[in-house]
Design a protein around this motif. Structure first.
Motif: not given
Lengths: 253, 319
Positions: A32, A196, A214-215, A217, A234, B1, B5
């Motif tokens: 992502v 994702a 959060e999602v 990469d 992050r 991934m 989450f």
């Protein structure tokens, strides 16, 4: 593994306006990849270059190892025919800021359209798959509604289902939540989060820093047509190295 | 991934809040009872118009009109045949106009400068000259090309150019020029995002035009096209000048032999009115069809509207 998207020195200008000034980046499969930056930084333009909605003026752009919009023989570059470009686009889903659903078709017809028209899928098969996709984005009960009868968030989720119907290997999101009322943003982001998790490769132009953190990469901060800073979302979002990144983030966070 | 989450369950469509219940629960306030404003002006103007209308009716009743002749000839075989010919020539010319219109609109919008210029020239000529002149040009084509020779087919021009063909070419080609501009405006009214979305799905230019752009353009194209058709229905009366036996020609033929010229013109007018009325209703339903998706609720059909109006008459305050 070949990169899903690879850009080398991509330039784009409209007349005298130089929008992209040499973009180099790589998006790995199942990644992502988030693009952020102030408006006019060229992030949407770059996204539109990936499926050749915009022609690049210099550099090279590959999707899954295939040159986008051109064929190279020796050191000569040939433009692809419209039909060949269409063939490339089949595998690249795109979600627009303004949804761009077909208003004269119901939700399920929107999703069925491309599989039937492009892949020659049988109507019944396409309908069944379309209903499943609408279920997946939480709109199984809205299949017969026209876009004008749906909220913005619902329309955007239909648009995602429509793109998924072509079973793309790459999904492009052009500010998918920017035109939505704040309370509807979550629904769309949830669908994207689910995608994702299923391992879809996604390039996302967004202002949703929470989603990116959060999602995402990988994250790229663009400004003035160049990549200013990139790395793990992050790290970039919490500890930006570059002054322009800091200035931008202080305004949006 | 990673899978850290949690996927929240697929979101629910927004449900209506309970706020609406509270408002209905409040007691009805006392209704206002006021004396309505008297609109004397409306009464006066209404009376004046009625008097004028009555005077007009009186004048016609006094005029030397043989009303029985009108009813005698209204359903005369020759008149019916003329009306049928008018419908045939109008519908066929409109179809030609529609096809030519789409073709020339796409040509004008194409990136090819040659097709663009040719389309411009066509529209320029056929919109810029009167349709009557165009009909006469086709009618007299034999004067400059006595022999029609297109390789595999060769004939005398006067034999080829029957009144029907003259009327068809004259009206159809003229209509095509107007339709081209209407279609072009319709195509250009469709948001560019629609084309982009279609292309992004891998749809070809042709399919994008046919499946995405044109159906939406229709919403803009249909209303003026309906007007065009009704115009054409009336303009078709000009073809009586090139020997085609349309409604007007059938009526005047009878009129000149039976010395009932005015009566037969009234017969023709009644038929023209009937035809345009019928096609207006048809137009309404076609418009309604192409409005689907763009309106949350489709407008009422004429019959539904009549019913609402009747209800309105029964309770004059329209509540």
């Amino acid at each position: 593994m070949t990169a899903m998207v690879k850009a080398e020195g991509v330039h784009k200008s409209y007349g005298a306006a130089h929008i992209l000034k040499g973009i180099d980046l790589e998006v790995a499969p199942r990644e992502v990849f988030c693009l952020i930056g102030p408006s006019g930084s060229g992030k949407s333009t770059f996204l539109r270059c990936i499926n050749h909605l915009e022609k690049i003026n210099a550099g090279r752009l590959w999707v899954d190892g295939e040159l986008v919009g051109y064929r190279q023989k020796g050191d000569k570059l040939y433009e692809l025919k419209d039909s060949e470009v269409a063939l490339q686009r089949r595998d690249i889903g795109m979600v627009f800021q303004r949804f761009n659903l077909f208003p004269h078709m119901t939700a399920v017809e929107n999703v069925m359209e491309a599989p039937i028209q492009v892949k020659g899928e049988a109507k019944a098969v396409a309908r069944e798959r379309a209903l499943k996709l609408l279920d997946r984005v939480g709109l199984g009960d809205k299949a017969g509604n026209y876009p004008s009868q749906l909220s913005g968030g619902q329309q955007q989720r239909v648009a995602i289902a429509r793109a998924l119907a072509m079973e793309p290997k790459l999904m492009l999101f052009d500010e998918p939540t920017s035109a939505l009322d704040p309370e509807l943003v979550g629904d769309v982001l949830d669908v994207m989060r689910g995608l994702a998790e299923d391992g879809m490769t996604m390039v996302v132009v967004t202002h949703e820093m929470g989603f990116a953190r959060e999602v995402g990469d990988n994250l790229v901060f663009m400004d003035g047509g160049v990549v200013v800073e990139s790395g793990n979302p992050r790290d970039v979002l919490t500890n930006p190295q570059h002054d322009r990144t800091k200035a931008f983030l202080s305004k949006v966070l | 991934m990673t899978d850290k989450f949690d996927k929240t369950p697929a979101d629910e469509p927004p449900t209506g809040s309970s706020a609406s219940k509270e408002t209905t629960a409040t007691a009805h306030p006392e209704q206002i009872k006021a004396i309505p404003v008297r609109h004397y002006g409306r009464w006066v103007s209404g009376a004046v118009v009625l008097v004028l209308l009555g005077w007009l009716a009186f004048a016609f009743a006094q005029g030397d009109i043989r009303w029985a002749t009108i009813t005698d000839y209204l359903f005369d075989g020759r008149i019916l045949q003329g009306a049928l010919n008018t419908i045939i020539i109008s519908v066929l010319s409109m179809l030609i106009g529609l096809v030519l219109g789409i073709v020339f609109a796409v040509m004008r919008l194409s990136k090819n400068p040659v097709t663009g210029a040719v389309a411009w020239l066509y529209i320029w000529f056929f919109r810029g000259t009167p349709v009557y002149v165009q009909l006469l040009l086709w009618f007299n084509l034999a004067l400059i090309f006595p022999i029609l020779n297109i390789g595999f087919y060769k004939d005398e021009m006067v034999d080829v150019m029957t009144p029907f063909l003259v009327a068809l070419l004259g009206l159809g080609l003229n209509e095509g020029a107007y339709m081209a501009e209407i279609v072009r405006a319709g195509i250009q009214s469709v948001d560019e995002g629609q084309t982009e979305a279609s292309h992004a799905l891998g749809m070809s230019n042709g399919k994008t035009m046919r499946r995405v752009v044109l159906p939406q353009a229709m919403r803009v194209i249909v209303p003026p096209t309906g007007n065009e058709f009704i115009n054409l229905l009336k303009t078709s009366s000009l073809v009586s000048a090139v020997q085609y036996t349309d409604l007007l020609r059938a009526a005047t033929n009878i009129g000149s032999t039976s010395f009932a010229i005015m009566e037969m013109l009234i017969v023709a007018s009644i038929w023209y009115l009937a035809l345009t009325s019928v096609f207006s209703v048809g137009q309404y339903y076609v418009e309604r069809y192409y409005a689907r998706g763009s309106l949350r609720q489709l407008p009422p059909t004429p019959w539904q509207r009549v019913k609402t109006n009747l209800r309105f008459l029964q309770s004059p305050r329209g509540v």
